[in-house]
Design a protein around this motif. Structure first.
Motif, mmCIF file in Angstrom:
data_model
loop_
_atom_site.group_PDB
_atom_site.id
_atom_site.type_symbol
_atom_site.label_atom_id
_atom_site.label_comp_id
_atom_site.label_asym_id
_atom_site.label_seq_id
_atom_site.Cartn_x
_atom_site.Cartn_y
_atom_site.Cartn_z
ATOM 1 N N TRP A 36 -6.967 1.224 20.184
ATOM 2 C CA TRP A 36 -8.121 1.534 19.139
ATOM 3 C C TRP A 36 -6.948 2.558 17.627
ATOM 4 O O TRP A 36 -7.495 1.466 16.460
ATOM 5 N N LEU A 37 -6.265 2.951 17.676
ATOM 6 C CA LEU A 37 -5.845 3.401 16.133
ATOM 7 C C LEU A 37 -5.212 1.994 15.779
ATOM 8 O O LEU A 37 -4.536 2.023 14.238
ATOM 9 N N ARG A 38 -4.685 1.671 16.699
ATOM 10 C CA ARG A 38 -3.570 0.422 16.396
ATOM 11 C C ARG A 38 -4.614 -1.028 15.300
ATOM 12 O O ARG A 38 -4.425 -1.004 14.342
ATOM 13 N N LEU A 39 -5.451 -0.742 15.853
ATOM 14 C CA LEU A 39 -6.485 -1.794 15.051
ATOM 15 C C LEU A 39 -7.399 -1.288 13.390
ATOM 16 O O LEU A 39 -6.588 -1.927 12.806
ATOM 17 N N ALA A 40 -7.112 -0.513 13.713
ATOM 18 C CA ALA A 40 -7.435 0.871 12.818
ATOM 19 C C ALA A 40 -6.032 0.314 11.800
ATOM 20 O O ALA A 40 -6.812 -0.045 10.330
ATOM 21 N N MET A 41 -5.127 0.669 11.916
ATOM 22 C CA MET A 41 -4.331 0.303 10.883
ATOM 23 C C MET A 41 -3.804 -0.573 10.609
ATOM 24 O O MET A 41 -3.483 -1.174 9.778
ATOM 25 N N ASP A 42 -4.202 -1.271 11.263
ATOM 26 C CA ASP A 42 -3.602 -2.869 10.788
ATOM 27 C C ASP A 42 -5.152 -3.650 9.919
ATOM 28 O O ASP A 42 -4.758 -4.069 8.976
ATOM 29 N N LEU A 43 -5.941 -3.488 10.459
ATOM 30 C CA LEU A 43 -7.280 -3.407 9.775
ATOM 31 C C LEU A 43 -7.019 -2.575 7.983
ATOM 32 O O LEU A 43 -6.324 -3.487 7.117
ATOM 33 N N SER A 44 -6.469 -1.456 8.038
ATOM 34 C CA SER A 44 -5.925 -0.891 6.832
ATOM 35 C C SER A 44 -5.457 -1.848 6.256
ATOM 36 O O SER A 44 -5.019 -1.983 4.991
ATOM 37 N N LEU A 45 -3.977 -1.801 6.824
ATOM 38 C CA LEU A 45 -2.903 -2.671 6.452
ATOM 39 C C LEU A 45 -3.112 -4.104 5.930
ATOM 40 O O LEU A 45 -2.584 -4.773 4.456
ATOM 41 N N VAL A 46 -4.071 -5.170 6.025
ATOM 42 C CA VAL A 46 -4.556 -6.449 6.010
ATOM 43 C C VAL A 46 -5.128 -6.330 4.867
ATOM 44 O O VAL A 46 -5.040 -6.637 4.049
ATOM 45 N N THR A 47 -6.852 -4.806 5.502
ATOM 46 C CA THR A 47 -7.438 -5.138 3.858
ATOM 47 C C THR A 47 -7.456 -4.179 2.423
ATOM 48 O O THR A 47 -8.573 -4.075 1.461
ATOM 49 N N LEU A 48 -6.414 -3.113 2.816
ATOM 50 C CA LEU A 48 -6.136 -1.921 2.270
ATOM 51 C C LEU A 48 -7.744 -0.949 2.075
ATOM 52 O O LEU A 48 -7.432 -0.601 1.107
ATOM 53 N N LEU A 49 -8.568 -1.379 2.763
ATOM 54 C CA LEU A 49 -9.112 -0.120 3.077
ATOM 55 C C LEU A 49 -9.188 1.403 3.833
ATOM 56 O O LEU A 49 -8.061 1.631 4.117
ATOM 57 N N ARG A 50 -9.398 2.614 3.117
ATOM 58 C CA ARG A 50 -9.891 3.309 3.116
ATOM 59 C C ARG A 50 -10.016 3.999 4.103
ATOM 60 O O ARG A 50 -10.239 3.516 5.345
ATOM 61 N N ARG A 75 -2.497 2.121 2.656
ATOM 62 C CA ARG A 75 -2.893 1.213 1.837
ATOM 63 C C ARG A 75 -1.860 1.436 0.894
ATOM 64 O O ARG A 75 -1.317 0.061 0.472
ATOM 65 N N SER A 76 -1.519 1.725 0.520
ATOM 66 C CA SER A 76 -0.136 2.170 -0.376
ATOM 67 C C SER A 76 0.617 1.106 0.512
ATOM 68 O O SER A 76 1.415 0.029 -0.262
ATOM 69 N N LEU A 77 1.162 1.404 1.058
ATOM 70 C CA LEU A 77 2.603 0.117 2.052
ATOM 71 C C LEU A 77 1.198 -1.151 1.949
ATOM 72 O O LEU A 77 2.473 -2.392 2.124
ATOM 73 N N GLY A 78 0.563 -1.852 2.905
ATOM 74 C CA GLY A 78 -0.133 -3.249 2.685
ATOM 75 C C GLY A 78 -0.549 -3.551 0.795
ATOM 76 O O GLY A 78 -0.054 -4.743 0.524
ATOM 77 N N GLY A 79 -0.453 -3.299 -0.050
ATOM 78 C CA GLY A 79 -0.502 -3.181 -1.369
ATOM 79 C C GLY A 79 0.935 -3.682 -2.010
ATOM 80 O O GLY A 79 0.941 -4.729 -2.930
ATOM 81 N N ALA A 80 1.919 -3.126 -1.736
ATOM 82 C CA ALA A 80 3.191 -3.312 -1.557
ATOM 83 C C ALA A 80 4.142 -4.036 -0.833
ATOM 84 O O ALA A 80 4.532 -5.379 -1.485
ATOM 85 N N LEU A 81 3.233 -4.534 0.189
ATOM 86 C CA LEU A 81 3.764 -5.664 1.512
ATOM 87 C C LEU A 81 3.469 -7.257 0.226
ATOM 88 O O LEU A 81 3.637 -7.869 0.150
ATOM 89 N N LEU A 82 1.713 -7.520 -0.181
ATOM 90 C CA LEU A 82 0.937 -7.791 -1.018
ATOM 91 C C LEU A 82 2.145 -8.240 -2.310
ATOM 92 O O LEU A 82 2.480 -9.717 -1.821
ATOM 93 N N SER A 83 2.495 -7.306 -2.927
ATOM 94 C CA SER A 83 3.285 -7.754 -4.525
ATOM 95 C C SER A 83 4.371 -8.089 -3.729
ATOM 96 O O SER A 83 5.138 -9.008 -4.780
ATOM 97 N N GLU A 84 5.354 -7.493 -3.022
ATOM 98 C CA GLU A 84 6.261 -8.650 -2.243
ATOM 99 C C GLU A 84 5.803 -9.959 -2.269
ATOM 100 O O GLU A 84 7.034 -10.233 -2.516
ATOM 101 N N SER A 85 4.925 -9.707 -1.447
ATOM 102 C CA SER A 85 4.799 -12.142 -0.979
ATOM 103 C C SER A 85 3.885 -12.820 -2.702
ATOM 104 O O SER A 85 4.309 -13.370 -2.162
ATOM 105 N N GLY A 86 4.281 -11.967 -3.374
ATOM 106 C CA GLY A 86 3.840 -12.819 -4.833
ATOM 107 C C GLY A 86 3.007 -12.867 -5.559
ATOM 108 O O GLY A 86 2.076 -13.219 -6.563
ATOM 109 N N TRP A 87 1.824 -11.692 -4.808
ATOM 110 C CA TRP A 87 0.373 -11.275 -5.570
ATOM 111 C C TRP A 87 1.011 -11.061 -6.918
ATOM 112 O O TRP A 87 1.142 -9.429 -6.222
#
Length: 365
Positions: free
Chosen positions: A190-204, A314-326
């Protein structure tokens, strides 16, 4: 309570005046700060009487002549009545600011606002805490309060504006991709799912655990972030791509729950003994996410003075999106920030990707 009886040698002395090294000292009735008043008794007595008339609270005889004097506490009352409701703070933000307001009121609430100087403000801010971050918070709140005094016409200028701005560096370590993977490996499903959701959606954290399957409709995930609800009125309509679709499908397991992130409790509790905010027995509370993430982080061997928290996802997910060209504006939209500067703050500490640009034809021959 009647004042302490004076010694025979001090009969007739003004209140708050004391002997000191062959002279006299005055003790401020509110701050208790002592000031040497010289060795001339007549001058010291006259000054002490004048100070008492100005500083002693509830001096009705003086008020009859010069009128009542508004205090910092009066400005706080105006701030609470007129300003706070319109700020629409989230509950936790309101709790933090209310604590600051209460401590300000206890510290300098009895001071007449017209006597509060820049030095007074600076000394209070420095004395109330040793944390630069907290000092800046007290400076901010005190500035709001004294601004109310200006707007009411009690004073002409806001002394807080001339005080030092306190800078504080982010102490929390950024979460790297390697650390994320290590923690994920040690986390419960359940924590893996919460982590992945936050990484993909950048939700708190609070928004991730509040997601319901009913929020998924028409190809989008509909979210009103709790931190911005009622303030900036940010509403997110997140398009469900392949990654998010996969995560939502994984969430539909054998446990019947309205929540996307859910778990069966370790032990059943009667409904009247559940956490007040818990609406369903499978609901995961934000504090459970924090504790579980800490346990997984320690199990992964990630330590240090300020190891990354769940919020750093959230910060990591945003950085990964920035690296991908966002573009920064795209990351800002998904994070629900009102300004790009806040988004840039979140991305600080991560490697900034190279951006491909081109030049134009501007040379004149």
């Amino acid at each position: 309570m009647s004042p302490r009886k004076r010694s025979a040698g001090r009969q007739g002395w003004p209140d708050n005046l004391y002997p000191n090294k062959g002279g006299f000292k005055y003790r401020h009735p509110v701050t208790k700060r002592e000031t040497f008043m010289g060795r001339d008794q007549a001058k010291a007595f006259a000054a002490a009487k004048k100070l008492n008339a100005m500083l002693l609270p509830g001096n009705d005889l003086v008020d009859k002549v010069i009128g009542s004097r508004e205090t910092v506490a009066d400005a706080i009352a105006v701030f609470r009545r007129d300003d706070v409701p319109g700020r629409n703070w989230a509950p936790k933000t309101a709790e933090v600011y209310e604590s600051v307001i209460r401590r300000t009121e206890a510290g300098i609430g009895s001071r007449p606002v017209e006597e509060v100087t820049v030095k007074d403000c600076a000394e209070f801010i420095r004395g109330v805490t040793e944390s630069d971050r907290a000092r800046q918070q007290f400076r901010l709140v005190l500035g709001w309060i004294m601004a109310c005094a200006v707007q009411e016409g009690w004073i002409d200028t806001n002394p807080v504006l001339a005080t030092r701005r306190f800078q504080h560096e982010r102490k929390r370590a950024r979460l790297t991709k390697e650390a994320y993977s290590a923690i994920w490996e040690k986390a419960e499903p359940w924590l893996r799912l919460a982590m992945d959701l936050s990484l993909v959606t950048l939700l708190r954290r609070e928004d991730v655990v509040s997601l319901k399957f009913s929020d998924v409709r028409d190809g989008f995930l509909w979210v009103v972030p709790q931190k911005t609800e009622g303030s900036t009125l940010v509403k997110l309509k997140i398009r469900i791509g392949d990654e998010l679709s996969t995560l939502l499908a994984q969430a539909r397991d054998t446990v019947l729950s309205p929540y996307v992130v859910h778990r069966l409790p370790d032990r059943a509790r009667p409904s009247n003994k559940r956490a007040a905010a818990r609406q369903h027995h499978t609901q995961v509370m934000p504090e459970q996410v924090t504790r579980a993430f800490l346990d997984a982080r320690e199990a992964a061997g990630i330590k240090g003075d300020n190891p990354p928290s769940f919020h750093e996802i959230r910060s990591l997910g945003g950085a990964l999106l920035s690296e991908s060209g966002w573009a920064i504006e795209q990351v800002q939209g998904l994070m629900g920030h009102s300004s790009t500067s806040m988004t840039e703050h979140y991305l600080e500490g991560h490697d900034t990707p190279w951006q491909e640009v081109q030049t134009g034809s501007v040379l004149v021959r």
